[in-house]
Design an enzyme around this catalytic site. Structure first.
Site, PDB file in Angstrom:
ATOM      1  N   HIS A 134       0.836  -1.212   0.000  1.00 47.96           N
ATOM      2  CA  HIS A 134       0.000   0.000   0.000  1.00 47.96           C
ATOM      3  C   HIS A 134       0.867   1.257   0.000  1.00 47.96           C
ATOM      4  O   HIS A 134       0.646   2.186  -0.793  1.00 47.96           O
ATOM      5  CB  HIS A 134      -0.916  -0.023   1.229  1.00 47.96           C
ATOM      6  CG  HIS A 134      -1.646   1.264   1.471  1.00 47.96           C
ATOM      7  ND1 HIS A 134      -2.962   1.448   1.102  1.00 47.96           N
ATOM      8  CD2 HIS A 134      -1.252   2.426   2.062  1.00 47.96           C
ATOM      9  CE1 HIS A 134      -3.341   2.670   1.450  1.00 47.96           C
ATOM     10  NE2 HIS A 134      -2.319   3.283   2.030  1.00 47.96           N
ATOM     11  N   GLU A 135       1.852   1.299   0.884  1.00 51.65           N
ATOM     12  CA  GLU A 135       2.694   2.492   0.984  1.00 51.65           C
ATOM     13  C   GLU A 135       3.557   2.687  -0.257  1.00 51.65           C
ATOM     14  O   GLU A 135       3.761   3.816  -0.706  1.00 51.65           O
ATOM     15  CB  GLU A 135       3.573   2.411   2.241  1.00 51.65           C
ATOM     16  CG  GLU A 135       2.802   2.400   3.546  1.00 51.65           C
ATOM     17  CD  GLU A 135       1.864   3.586   3.706  1.00 51.65           C
ATOM     18  OE1 GLU A 135       2.118   4.653   3.099  1.00 51.65           O
ATOM     19  OE2 GLU A 135       0.869   3.462   4.437  1.00 51.65           O
TER      20      GLU A 135
END
Length: 290
Positions: A134-135
Protein backbone atom coordinates in the site's frame (compact mmCIF):
# COMPACT_ATOMS: atom_id res chain seq x y z
CA UNK A 1 -0.04 2.85 -11.72
CA UNK A 2 -1.45 6.34 -12.01
CA UNK A 3 1.59 8.57 -11.66
CA UNK A 4 0.85 10.53 -14.85
CA UNK A 5 -2.72 11.25 -13.76
CA UNK A 6 -1.54 12.33 -10.32
CA UNK A 7 1.12 14.51 -11.89
CA UNK A 8 -1.62 16.37 -13.76
CA UNK A 9 -3.66 16.65 -10.57
CA UNK A 10 -0.65 18.06 -8.76
CA UNK A 11 -0.10 20.67 -11.47
CA UNK A 12 -3.79 21.60 -11.45
CA UNK A 13 -3.80 21.86 -7.66
CA UNK A 14 -0.71 24.05 -7.70
CA UNK A 15 -2.20 26.31 -10.36
CA UNK A 16 -5.54 26.69 -8.60
CA UNK A 17 -4.20 27.25 -5.12
CA UNK A 18 -1.41 29.53 -6.23
CA UNK A 19 -4.03 31.68 -7.96
CA UNK A 20 -6.03 31.77 -4.73
CA UNK A 21 -2.95 32.74 -2.73
CA UNK A 22 -1.96 35.49 -5.15
CA UNK A 23 -5.53 36.80 -5.27
CA UNK A 24 -5.74 36.81 -1.49
CA UNK A 25 -2.36 38.55 -1.23
CA UNK A 26 -3.45 41.28 -3.63
CA UNK A 27 -6.80 41.71 -1.87
CA UNK A 28 -5.16 41.93 1.53
CA UNK A 29 -2.30 44.24 0.67
CA UNK A 30 -2.49 45.42 -2.93
CA UNK A 31 0.68 45.12 -4.97
CA UNK A 32 2.78 44.80 -1.83
CA UNK A 33 0.61 41.94 -0.61
CA UNK A 34 0.87 40.26 -4.01
CA UNK A 35 4.67 40.35 -3.91
CA UNK A 36 4.63 38.98 -0.37
CA UNK A 37 2.27 36.16 -1.40
CA UNK A 38 4.51 35.21 -4.34
CA UNK A 39 7.58 35.03 -2.10
CA UNK A 40 5.77 32.94 0.49
CA UNK A 41 4.42 30.60 -2.16
CA UNK A 42 7.84 30.04 -3.72
CA UNK A 43 9.55 29.52 -0.38
CA UNK A 44 6.91 27.15 0.96
CA UNK A 45 6.79 25.07 -2.21
CA UNK A 46 10.57 24.79 -2.39
CA UNK A 47 10.74 23.81 1.26
CA UNK A 48 7.97 21.27 0.87
CA UNK A 49 9.51 19.73 -2.24
CA UNK A 50 12.96 19.22 -0.74
CA UNK A 51 12.27 18.72 2.98
CA UNK A 52 8.75 17.28 3.36
CA UNK A 53 10.11 13.79 4.06
CA UNK A 54 12.34 15.03 6.88
CA UNK A 55 9.48 16.93 8.52
CA UNK A 56 7.14 13.93 8.48
CA UNK A 57 9.80 11.53 9.75
CA UNK A 58 10.79 13.92 12.52
CA UNK A 59 7.16 14.33 13.58
CA UNK A 60 6.93 10.56 14.18
CA UNK A 61 10.47 10.35 15.66
CA UNK A 62 11.29 7.78 12.98
CA UNK A 63 14.86 6.54 12.63
CA UNK A 64 16.51 4.49 9.86
CA UNK A 65 15.75 0.80 10.34
CA UNK A 66 18.83 -1.21 9.50
CA UNK A 67 18.66 -4.56 7.76
CA UNK A 68 20.35 -6.17 10.75
CA UNK A 69 17.51 -4.99 12.98
CA UNK A 70 14.62 -5.64 10.58
CA UNK A 71 15.74 -8.23 8.00
CA UNK A 72 12.22 -9.44 7.17
CA UNK A 73 10.95 -5.91 6.65
CA UNK A 74 13.84 -5.04 4.34
CA UNK A 75 13.20 -8.22 2.36
CA UNK A 76 9.55 -7.27 1.87
CA UNK A 77 10.40 -3.75 0.67
CA UNK A 78 13.14 -5.05 -1.63
CA UNK A 79 10.95 -7.78 -3.12
CA UNK A 80 7.96 -5.51 -3.80
CA UNK A 81 10.12 -2.69 -5.19
CA UNK A 82 11.74 -5.17 -7.53
CA UNK A 83 8.35 -6.52 -8.61
CA UNK A 84 7.25 -2.96 -9.42
CA UNK A 85 10.59 -2.29 -11.18
CA UNK A 86 11.16 0.76 -9.02
CA UNK A 87 13.99 1.96 -6.73
CA UNK A 88 13.90 0.68 -3.18
CA UNK A 89 12.93 3.50 -0.79
CA UNK A 90 14.66 4.17 2.51
CA UNK A 91 13.13 2.31 5.45
CA UNK A 92 12.39 4.02 8.77
CA UNK A 93 10.92 2.77 12.03
CA UNK A 94 9.11 4.93 14.57
CA UNK A 95 9.13 3.96 18.26
CA UNK A 96 5.40 4.74 18.45
CA UNK A 97 3.36 1.83 19.76
CA UNK A 98 0.28 2.80 17.75
CA UNK A 99 0.08 0.57 14.64
CA UNK A 100 0.51 2.81 11.59
CA UNK A 101 2.64 3.41 8.51
CA UNK A 102 3.25 6.12 5.92
CA UNK A 103 5.29 7.02 2.85
CA UNK A 104 6.89 10.38 2.20
CA UNK A 105 9.30 12.09 -0.20
CA UNK A 106 9.10 13.83 -3.55
CA UNK A 107 9.47 10.91 -6.00
CA UNK A 108 10.45 7.20 -6.13
CA UNK A 109 14.14 8.13 -6.20
CA UNK A 110 13.83 10.21 -3.01
CA UNK A 111 11.20 8.34 -1.02
CA UNK A 112 10.95 6.83 2.43
CA UNK A 113 8.58 4.27 3.91
CA UNK A 114 8.08 4.37 7.68
CA UNK A 115 6.38 1.88 9.97
CA UNK A 116 5.78 2.05 13.70
CA UNK A 117 7.00 -0.53 16.18
CA UNK A 118 3.36 -1.08 17.01
CA UNK A 119 2.47 -2.22 13.51
CA UNK A 120 5.49 -4.53 13.29
CA UNK A 121 4.41 -6.23 16.52
CA UNK A 122 0.70 -6.37 15.69
CA UNK A 123 0.56 -7.68 12.12
CA UNK A 124 1.47 -11.04 10.68
CA UNK A 125 4.21 -11.09 8.00
CA UNK A 126 1.54 -11.49 5.30
CA UNK A 127 -0.41 -8.48 6.58
CA UNK A 128 2.73 -6.36 7.01
CA UNK A 129 3.73 -7.15 3.43
CA UNK A 130 0.30 -5.95 2.27
CA UNK A 131 0.77 -2.66 4.17
CA UNK A 132 4.19 -2.17 2.56
CA UNK A 133 2.54 -2.70 -0.83
CA UNK A 134 0.00 0.00 0.00
CA UNK A 135 2.69 2.49 0.98
CA UNK A 136 4.83 1.73 -2.06
CA UNK A 137 1.78 2.40 -4.24
CA UNK A 138 1.59 5.89 -2.72
CA UNK A 139 5.19 6.39 -3.78
CA UNK A 140 4.74 5.09 -7.32
CA UNK A 141 1.46 6.97 -7.84
CA UNK A 142 3.20 10.22 -6.80
CA UNK A 143 0.66 10.59 -3.99
CA UNK A 144 3.42 11.65 -1.63
CA UNK A 145 4.08 14.77 -3.74
CA UNK A 146 0.37 15.60 -3.98
CA UNK A 147 -0.01 15.30 -0.22
CA UNK A 148 3.01 17.49 0.42
CA UNK A 149 1.80 20.15 -2.00
CA UNK A 150 -1.71 20.10 -0.55
CA UNK A 151 -0.41 20.30 3.00
CA UNK A 152 1.96 23.18 2.25
CA UNK A 153 -0.50 25.23 0.24
CA UNK A 154 -3.25 24.62 2.75
CA UNK A 155 -0.87 25.99 5.34
CA UNK A 156 -0.28 29.05 3.19
CA UNK A 157 -4.02 29.71 2.95
CA UNK A 158 -4.32 29.47 6.71
CA UNK A 159 -1.33 31.76 7.22
CA UNK A 160 -2.75 34.38 4.85
CA UNK A 161 -6.03 34.22 6.76
CA UNK A 162 -4.15 34.87 9.99
CA UNK A 163 -2.27 37.78 8.41
CA UNK A 164 -5.65 39.41 7.76
CA UNK A 165 -5.54 40.57 11.38
CA UNK A 166 -2.71 42.96 10.54
CA UNK A 167 -3.80 44.17 7.10
CA UNK A 168 -6.61 46.53 6.00
CA UNK A 169 -9.46 44.74 4.23
CA UNK A 170 -12.41 45.80 2.13
CA UNK A 171 -10.71 48.85 0.62
CA UNK A 172 -10.72 50.87 3.85
CA UNK A 173 -8.40 53.89 3.89
CA UNK A 174 -7.92 53.50 7.62
CA UNK A 175 -5.18 50.93 8.04
CA UNK A 176 -5.79 50.76 11.78
CA UNK A 177 -9.43 49.70 11.37
CA UNK A 178 -9.78 46.73 9.01
CA UNK A 179 -13.23 45.60 7.93
CA UNK A 180 -14.30 43.19 10.70
CA UNK A 181 -16.73 41.27 8.46
CA UNK A 182 -14.05 40.59 5.85
CA UNK A 183 -11.60 39.67 8.61
CA UNK A 184 -14.02 37.13 10.06
CA UNK A 185 -14.68 35.68 6.60
CA UNK A 186 -11.00 35.15 5.92
CA UNK A 187 -10.34 33.65 9.32
CA UNK A 188 -13.15 31.13 8.84
CA UNK A 189 -12.90 30.30 5.14
CA UNK A 190 -9.09 30.03 5.00
CA UNK A 191 -8.70 26.99 7.27
CA UNK A 192 -11.99 25.55 6.01
CA UNK A 193 -10.86 25.66 2.37
CA UNK A 194 -7.54 24.08 3.31
CA UNK A 195 -9.27 21.24 5.13
CA UNK A 196 -11.65 20.52 2.27
CA UNK A 197 -8.79 20.40 -0.25
CA UNK A 198 -6.85 17.90 1.85
CA UNK A 199 -10.02 15.90 2.44
CA UNK A 200 -10.81 15.49 -1.28
CA UNK A 201 -7.28 14.46 -2.25
CA UNK A 202 -6.57 12.11 0.62
CA UNK A 203 -9.79 10.12 0.44
CA UNK A 204 -9.35 9.37 -3.27
CA UNK A 205 -5.70 8.49 -2.94
CA UNK A 206 -6.29 5.99 -0.12
CA UNK A 207 -8.78 3.99 -2.17
CA UNK A 208 -6.38 3.97 -5.13
CA UNK A 209 -3.39 2.95 -3.00
CA UNK A 210 -5.44 0.14 -1.45
CA UNK A 211 -6.34 -1.20 -4.89
CA UNK A 212 -2.84 -0.78 -6.38
CA UNK A 213 -1.13 -2.16 -3.28
CA UNK A 214 -3.38 -5.22 -3.33
CA UNK A 215 -2.58 -5.69 -7.02
CA UNK A 216 1.16 -5.40 -6.33
CA UNK A 217 1.08 -7.98 -3.54
CA UNK A 218 -1.71 -10.04 -5.17
CA UNK A 219 -3.30 -10.32 -1.73
CA UNK A 220 -6.29 -7.97 -1.16
CA UNK A 221 -7.56 -9.98 1.81
CA UNK A 222 -4.27 -9.54 3.69
CA UNK A 223 -4.56 -5.76 3.35
CA UNK A 224 -8.22 -5.87 4.42
CA UNK A 225 -7.27 -7.81 7.53
CA UNK A 226 -4.35 -5.48 8.26
CA UNK A 227 -6.55 -2.39 7.95
CA UNK A 228 -9.06 -3.77 10.43
CA UNK A 229 -6.31 -4.46 12.98
CA UNK A 230 -4.67 -1.07 12.40
CA UNK A 231 -7.98 0.78 12.78
CA UNK A 232 -8.74 -0.97 16.07
CA UNK A 233 -5.21 -0.41 17.36
CA UNK A 234 -5.17 3.27 16.41
CA UNK A 235 -8.45 3.84 18.23
CA UNK A 236 -7.11 2.14 21.35
CA UNK A 237 -3.82 4.09 21.25
CA UNK A 238 -4.62 7.46 19.63
CA UNK A 239 -1.82 9.97 19.10
CA UNK A 240 -2.10 13.48 20.60
CA UNK A 241 -3.51 15.88 17.99
CA UNK A 242 -0.77 18.50 18.32
CA UNK A 243 0.61 20.68 15.53
CA UNK A 244 3.68 18.49 15.07
CA UNK A 245 1.61 15.39 14.30
CA UNK A 246 -1.39 16.88 12.49
CA UNK A 247 0.89 17.95 9.62
CA UNK A 248 1.83 14.30 9.04
CA UNK A 249 -1.51 12.63 9.86
CA UNK A 250 -2.83 12.69 6.29
CA UNK A 251 0.16 10.63 5.15
CA UNK A 252 -0.65 7.68 7.41
CA UNK A 253 -2.49 4.54 6.37
CA UNK A 254 -5.09 5.10 9.12
CA UNK A 255 -6.27 8.15 11.04
CA UNK A 256 -3.92 8.35 14.06
CA UNK A 257 -6.30 10.48 16.13
CA UNK A 258 -9.49 9.74 17.96
CA UNK A 259 -12.17 12.26 17.13
CA UNK A 260 -15.84 12.84 16.52
CA UNK A 261 -17.98 15.75 15.37
CA UNK A 262 -16.00 18.20 13.25
CA UNK A 263 -12.80 16.16 13.68
CA UNK A 264 -14.57 13.23 12.02
CA UNK A 265 -16.12 15.44 9.33
CA UNK A 266 -12.73 16.73 8.22
CA UNK A 267 -10.84 13.47 8.58
CA UNK A 268 -8.46 12.94 5.67
CA UNK A 269 -9.13 9.19 5.60
CA UNK A 270 -12.17 7.44 4.09
CA UNK A 271 -14.27 5.16 6.32
CA UNK A 272 -12.29 2.02 7.12
CA UNK A 273 -15.37 -0.15 6.58
CA UNK A 274 -15.62 1.06 2.98
CA UNK A 275 -11.94 0.45 2.32
CA UNK A 276 -12.19 -3.11 3.67
CA UNK A 277 -15.36 -3.76 1.65
CA UNK A 278 -13.68 -2.61 -1.58
CA UNK A 279 -10.69 -4.85 -0.95
CA UNK A 280 -12.94 -7.86 -0.37
CA UNK A 281 -14.74 -7.08 -3.62
CA UNK A 282 -11.34 -6.92 -5.37
CA UNK A 283 -10.43 -10.30 -3.90
CA UNK A 284 -13.74 -11.73 -5.12
CA UNK A 285 -13.10 -10.39 -8.63
CA UNK A 286 -9.65 -11.98 -8.66
CA UNK A 287 -11.09 -15.31 -7.55
CA UNK A 288 -13.78 -15.10 -10.24
CA UNK A 289 -11.20 -14.35 -12.95
CA UNK A 290 -9.33 -17.52 -12.04
Amino acid sequence: MHSHHNGLKTAALLGLLTAIILGAGYWLGGSGGLVFAVLISLAMNAGTYFFSDKLALRAMRAQPGSEAQFPELHQMVRELSSAARQPMPRLYVSPTMQPNAFATGRNPQHAAVAVTEGIVRLLSPRELRAVIGHELSHVYNRDILISSVAGALAGIITMLAQLAIFLPLGGSDDEDNPNPAALLLMLILGPLAASVIQLAISRNREFQADADGAELTRDPLALASALEKIHYGAQRLPLPADNRLTSAAHLMIANPFRGGGLAKLFSTHPPMEERVARLRQQAGAIQYAR
